[in-house]
Design an enzyme around this catalytic site. Structure first.
Site, short mmCIF file in Angstrom:
data_model
loop_
_atom_site.label_atom_id
_atom_site.label_comp_id
_atom_site.label_asym_id
_atom_site.label_seq_id
_atom_site.Cartn_x
_atom_site.Cartn_y
_atom_site.Cartn_z
N ASP A 75 13.50 3.61 62.12
CA ASP A 75 13.37 5.00 61.75
C ASP A 75 13.15 5.06 60.23
O ASP A 75 13.39 4.07 59.52
CB ASP A 75 14.66 5.73 62.15
CG ASP A 75 14.66 7.18 61.73
OD1 ASP A 75 13.64 7.85 61.92
OD2 ASP A 75 15.70 7.64 61.21
N ASP A 77 13.67 8.46 57.90
CA ASP A 77 14.60 9.32 57.18
C ASP A 77 16.05 8.95 57.45
O ASP A 77 16.47 8.81 58.61
CB ASP A 77 14.36 10.78 57.57
CG ASP A 77 12.98 11.26 57.15
OD1 ASP A 77 12.86 11.81 56.05
OD2 ASP A 77 12.02 11.06 57.93
N GLU A 84 16.32 12.92 53.98
CA GLU A 84 15.54 13.57 55.02
C GLU A 84 14.41 14.30 54.31
O GLU A 84 14.64 15.30 53.61
CB GLU A 84 16.40 14.56 55.81
CG GLU A 84 17.50 13.92 56.64
CD GLU A 84 16.97 13.22 57.89
OE1 GLU A 84 15.89 13.62 58.39
OE2 GLU A 84 17.65 12.28 58.36
N ARG A 120 11.47 23.99 62.04
CA ARG A 120 11.63 23.69 60.62
C ARG A 120 10.30 23.74 59.87
O ARG A 120 10.20 24.29 58.77
CB ARG A 120 12.28 22.32 60.44
CG ARG A 120 13.77 22.32 60.78
CD ARG A 120 14.33 20.91 60.72
NE ARG A 120 13.86 20.07 61.83
CZ ARG A 120 13.94 18.74 61.87
NH1 ARG A 120 14.44 18.09 60.83
NH2 ARG A 120 13.51 18.07 62.91
N SER A 164 8.70 7.31 62.99
CA SER A 164 9.51 8.37 62.40
C SER A 164 9.19 9.74 62.96
O SER A 164 8.03 10.07 63.24
CB SER A 164 9.28 8.38 60.88
OG SER A 164 9.89 9.50 60.28
N ASP A 232 19.36 6.20 62.87
CA ASP A 232 20.61 6.89 62.54
C ASP A 232 20.89 8.13 63.38
O ASP A 232 21.99 8.66 63.34
CB ASP A 232 20.60 7.31 61.07
CG ASP A 232 19.67 8.49 60.83
OD1 ASP A 232 20.17 9.58 60.49
OD2 ASP A 232 18.45 8.35 61.00
#
Length: 276
Positions: A75, A77, A84, A120, A164, A232
């Site tokens: 990943d 971020d 992020e 977002r 990602s 994460d």
């Protein structure tokens, strides 16, 4: 297959682990200690309690050489990098707190990732493209041990896949900077120098991450026992399950629970340390 107790810390000689040292009759020093265990060995509760209380990362796992793997998927971020990216872009719109709250819910598994991404990104409509360059040049930082891990992969013939739920603006640059083999992310639509609030094409979500890992594993002719995945958030869990070992890095609770190995105290180079 033989098993090994692996204990990692930046300097184990600084850590007081009397029960562990006495039980195995081994001095604990350096960054990584590997203690061979009998096939059915189980750590007793005193040792587990001691290791759990210490600022170390530890695991009992089958003895494997790092070069027996062929692919590491990571990943971006809060894993390969410390931030992020979408939260930092939002700073330009004065929406960092609002967007960061949505990001956190998605990473904890509290809402659908694709839905959260569209929500977002829509809030970023009108943000100048220059905000992305500012974040890349002035805010983005690699996680501790990231370059060391990538260099170890390159030395040992392990291909690197950056996959990602973030944005190609950053993954493409990191791919070039670090010499990564493959990189995938979401593409932000930009018109006349400004974000439109839309994502182009298919969203790279949790399932896409797992599918990309499987796709590259097959293309490289690897077996199901030759892949690693590190991340994460909740959207990394399918990728963990698709890999031989899923590794949670400073991860949210859902990812911690789903992972085979956990890194909470060391840098990303601890991924290399789990294996001989």
């Amino acid at each position: 297959m033989n098993h090994t107790l692996v204990i990692q810390h930046s300097n184990l000689s600084e850590i007081n682990l009397p029960h562990t040292a006495m039980r195995f009759g081994q001095a604990l020093a350096g960054k990584c200690v590997r203690i061979p265990l009998s096939k059915n060995a189980v750590l007793d509760e005193h040792i587990r309690a001691e290791l759990d209380a210490a600022p170390v990362d530890y695991a009992v796992l089958p003895e494997r050489a790092f070069d027996s793997f062929g692919l590491l998927a990571s990943d971006m971020d809060s894993t390969l990098i410390t931030i992020e990216c979408i939260d930092e872009i939002a700073q330009f719109a004065g929406l960092k707190t609002q967007i960061a709250e949505i990001t956190e819910r998605a990473m904890q598994g509290g809402m659908d990732f694709a839905q959260s991404l569209h929500q977002r990104v829509a809030l970023l409509e009108g943000v100048p493209e220059s905000a992305l360059e500012h974040v890349y040049q002035n805010v983005l930082r690699l996680s501790a041990g990231a370059e060391t891990l990538i260099q170890a992969c390159q030395r040992h013939g392990v291909k690197t896949l950056l996959v990602s739920g973030g944005f190609t603006y950053f993954t493409d640059r990191l791919k070039q900077k670090l010499g990564l083999d493959y990189a995938y992310a979401n593409e932000l639509e930009i018109k006349n120098g400004y974000l439109t609030g839309r994502v182009l094409g298919r969203v790279v979500d949790a399932e896409a991450k797992a599918q990309l890992l499987a796709q590259h594993r097959e293309q490289l002719g690897l077996s199901s026992e030759q892949t690693l995945a590190v991340g994460d958030g909740a959207n990394d869990i399918p990728m963990f399950r698709a890999a031989t070992f899923g590794i949670a890095y400073r991860a949210k609770a859902a990812a911690q629970q789903a992972a085979d190995l956990r890194i909470n105290h060391n840098g990303l180079d601890a991924v290399r340390g789990w294996f001989a």
